[in-house]
Scaffold this motif. Sequence first.
Motif, PDB file in Angstrom:
ATOM      1  N   ASP A 237     -18.283 -10.846 -25.551  1.00 36.52           N
ATOM      2  CA  ASP A 237     -18.026 -11.367 -26.870  1.00 36.52           C
ATOM      3  C   ASP A 237     -19.252 -11.804 -27.638  1.00 36.52           C
ATOM      4  O   ASP A 237     -19.514 -13.000 -27.636  1.00 36.52           O
ATOM      5  CB  ASP A 237     -16.926 -12.500 -26.899  1.00 36.52           C
TER       6      ASP A 237
ATOM      7  N   SER B 159     -18.639 -14.699 -30.403  1.00 32.33           N
ATOM      8  CA  SER B 159     -18.712 -15.942 -29.600  1.00 32.33           C
ATOM      9  C   SER B 159     -20.019 -16.500 -29.166  1.00 32.33           C
ATOM     10  O   SER B 159     -20.427 -17.491 -29.469  1.00 32.33           O
ATOM     11  CB  SER B 159     -17.928 -15.642 -28.367  1.00 32.33           C
TER      12      SER B 159
ATOM     13  N   ASP C  89     -17.106 -21.422 -27.042  1.00 31.26           N
ATOM     14  CA  ASP C  89     -18.298 -20.732 -27.744  1.00 31.26           C
ATOM     15  C   ASP C  89     -19.612 -21.305 -27.126  1.00 31.26           C
ATOM     16  O   ASP C  89     -20.614 -20.311 -26.839  1.00 31.26           O
ATOM     17  CB  ASP C  89     -18.502 -20.604 -29.143  1.00 31.26           C
TER      18      ASP C  89
END
Length: 248
Positions: free
Chosen positions: A36, A39, A202
């Motif tokens: 991701d 993120s 994150d």
Amino acid sequence: MKRFGWIAAALVFPAAVMAGGGHGMPLDKAGIDISDTASLQRGAQLFVDNCLSCHSAKYMRYNRIGQDLGWTDEEVKQRLIKGEAKVGETMVSAMPADYAKTAFNGAVPPDLSLTARSRGADWLYTYLRSFYVDPARPTGANNLLFKDVGMPNVFWREQGVVMPVTHEVAHEGGAKEIVVDALRLEQPGTLKPEEFDAMIRDLVGFMVYMGEPAQLKRLGLGPWVLGFLVLFFVIAYLLKKEYWRDVK
């Protein structure tokens, strides 16, 4: 009533807040998705804004982050670099070592380049969400997973005021110990509990990436390697059949 509603609804650390001091404490699942990119980008900015003032990441270069996360050198300068650092330099703490020793009672904050590899993503995720108010500590905060930690709760504004739920244990000889059973969100922060968890996820995701930046390329090569092995198996099988066809 609204305040007490928050208290009742925000036991944001459920089963993971059992043993006082964190020994044997179960870890929450971080659920990191290293693929991701968005993120990881958010996590990189969180790391620079909240961690790099005290900690270093001396094995990580700014331009490597840009290459891996899809930023140009100019975007890296705008998003990640504070002060006079160059885009090709490593991530060095803004706090001088001598001052750090004074501020943290002789202990220099550790380098975080490989922390995710040594501790694990679940440990970091649980740790960063397990701070609570403790007036007895120099920083005013303590941590369930890392008892008497020297680090302050740098995310208290986002998390809110978290208080411990405790009970007293009497030992032989009359000694008494205060044991933390759970954590209670006494006053909400700027983020809702689920938003705070996402923010920490994150940050931890970026630290996982930072511990092994090559894993992004390795994971990208994985499907190609598996495809090659499947193709090679088919070719080898057909060659085997051809070779043994006339052998009786």
